[in-house]
Design an enzyme around this catalytic site. Structure first.
Site, mmCIF file in Angstrom:
data_model
loop_
_atom_site.group_PDB
_atom_site.id
_atom_site.type_symbol
_atom_site.label_atom_id
_atom_site.label_comp_id
_atom_site.label_asym_id
_atom_site.label_seq_id
_atom_site.Cartn_x
_atom_site.Cartn_y
_atom_site.Cartn_z
ATOM 1 N N LYS A 155 -9.624 1.661 -2.741
ATOM 2 C CA LYS A 155 -9.901 1.207 -1.359
ATOM 3 C C LYS A 155 -11.353 1.529 -1.006
ATOM 4 O O LYS A 155 -11.781 2.691 -1.088
ATOM 5 C CB LYS A 155 -8.941 1.907 -0.404
ATOM 6 C CG LYS A 155 -8.938 1.398 1.020
ATOM 7 C CD LYS A 155 -7.772 2.066 1.776
ATOM 8 C CE LYS A 155 -7.545 1.500 3.152
ATOM 9 N NZ LYS A 155 -6.327 2.067 3.780
ATOM 10 N N CYS A 213 -5.630 -3.012 2.524
ATOM 11 C CA CYS A 213 -5.427 -2.782 3.956
ATOM 12 C C CYS A 213 -6.705 -2.903 4.798
ATOM 13 O O CYS A 213 -7.148 -4.007 5.084
ATOM 14 C CB CYS A 213 -4.740 -1.436 4.146
ATOM 15 S SG CYS A 213 -3.836 -1.352 5.701
ATOM 16 N N GLU A 257 0.867 -1.183 0.000
ATOM 17 C CA GLU A 257 0.000 0.000 0.000
ATOM 18 C C GLU A 257 0.904 1.235 0.000
ATOM 19 O O GLU A 257 1.911 1.278 0.690
ATOM 20 C CB GLU A 257 -0.887 0.008 1.255
ATOM 21 C CG GLU A 257 -1.845 1.192 1.324
ATOM 22 C CD GLU A 257 -2.769 1.158 2.545
ATOM 23 O OE1 GLU A 257 -2.357 0.634 3.594
ATOM 24 O OE2 GLU A 257 -3.902 1.669 2.430
HETATM 25 N N1 LIG Z 1 -3.966 1.357 7.374
HETATM 26 C C1 LIG Z 1 -5.126 0.740 7.195
HETATM 27 O O1 LIG Z 1 -5.802 0.956 6.219
HETATM 28 C C2 LIG Z 1 -5.654 -0.248 8.170
HETATM 29 C C3 LIG Z 1 -5.052 -0.460 9.498
HETATM 30 O O2 LIG Z 1 -3.942 -0.046 9.809
HETATM 31 C C4 LIG Z 1 -5.893 -1.205 10.438
HETATM 32 O O3 LIG Z 1 -6.983 -1.654 10.048
HETATM 33 O O4 LIG Z 1 -5.506 -1.362 11.606
#
Ligand SMILES: NC(=O)CC(=O)C(=O)O
Length: 273
Positions: free
Chosen positions: A105, A146, A42
């Site tokens: 996302k 993520c 990401e």
């Molecule tokens: N950074 C993200 O999108 C998600 C995350 O860090 C988490 O769900 O904890």
């Protein structure tokens, strides 16, 4: 049938062109080592933070981060000129270099754990509105980014659509990483009896956001088959479709679903506190 995948846990700096060169070199290395599908983390071209997204954002297509390699391009901040909106977006390229999928996302990372971490992606980003699956010569692949991994419905639909691997480029942090990162991957893999692969940036303690690292691949039984710590590295794993078939035959939950009893799920209102 089996094939090799690679997740590149890239060291990401504030220097965008250095990030792109580093990504390209690591892709070539992974490809030389036999990886057929290669995933980047990401925000691989940009530091992760709501104040950075606009500065690093690119139009898609036509941005400078495109590659002719066969890759799941982690994510980059995407700028949509027609609306002025920014998205956290993963682009996917086939071996011929054509873009075959684009995932924005869907679930934005808005959390507040007092005294630990407060993050509000929605301050600068908009959410995507579709789920992403694409065909490869190895089978169908799903992608989430993520925070998307926290939503089991998304992975369930990918499995229903016939995906064999779900890739999640992701940058968990030092609070939620140790608590949830591996647990979520093993849960998504076991629930759906498919492979789950995650790809994080390497940790940089001088950055404002410290990624947890620990890029990982989990098999359809929920076992971790490849992982790493927080430094820059490449992990490799074999995706074995015969193994997946035999796991599904031994414990046939994919055939034992009671969809007749689950119909309420879609009608539960979200945001009902
Ligand atoms: N950074 C993200 O999108 C998600 C995350 O860090 C988490 O769900 O904890």
């Amino acid at each position: 049938m089996s094939f090799k995948i690679a997740c590149i846990q890239l060291a990401v700096s504030s220097d965008k062109s250095k990030n792109l060169t580093n990504a390209k070199n690591k892709i070539l290395e992974a490809s030389k080592n036999g990886a057929k599908i290669i995933c980047l983390p990401e925000c691989f071209n940009s530091l992760y933070g709501t104040n950075y997204f606009s500065q690093y954002a690119e139009n898609i297509p036509n941005g400078e981060s495109e590659s002719k390699a066969y890759i799941i391009g982690g994510s980059i901040p995407e700028r949509e000129d027609s609306t002025g909106k920014l998205y956290n977006t993963c682009t996917v390229y086939n071996p011929e270099g054509s873009m075959i999928a684009k995932h924005r996302k869907v679930h934005l990372f808005d959390i507040d754990i007092p005294g630990k971490i407060t993050f509000k992606e929605s301050d600068s980003l908009s959410a995507g509105n579709s789920l992403t699956h694409f065909d490869t010569k190895f089978g169908k692949i799903g992608v989430g980014i993520c925070y998307d991994i926290r939503f089991p419905e998304m992975a369930m639909i990918a499995a229903q659509e016939g995906c064999i691997v779900m890739f999640y480029p992701g940058a968990f942090n030092m609070t939620t990483g140790p608590l949830h990162w591996e647990l979520l991957q093993r849960a998504r893999a076991l629930d759906n009896q498919f492979y789950v692969a995650t790809c994080s940036p390497a940790r940089d303690m001088s950055a404002t956001y410290n990624a947890w690292g620990h890029s990982t691949v989990v098999n359809p039984s929920g076992a971790v088959i490849a992982t790493t710590d927080h430094e820059e590295s490449i992990i490799y794993a074999d995706i074995d479709l015969d193994e997946m078939k035999s796991i599904r035959q031994s414990i046939p939950t994919t055939l034992q679903k009671r969809y007749d009893l689950y119909t309420k799920i879609t009608s539960i209102t979200s945001n009902s506190n």
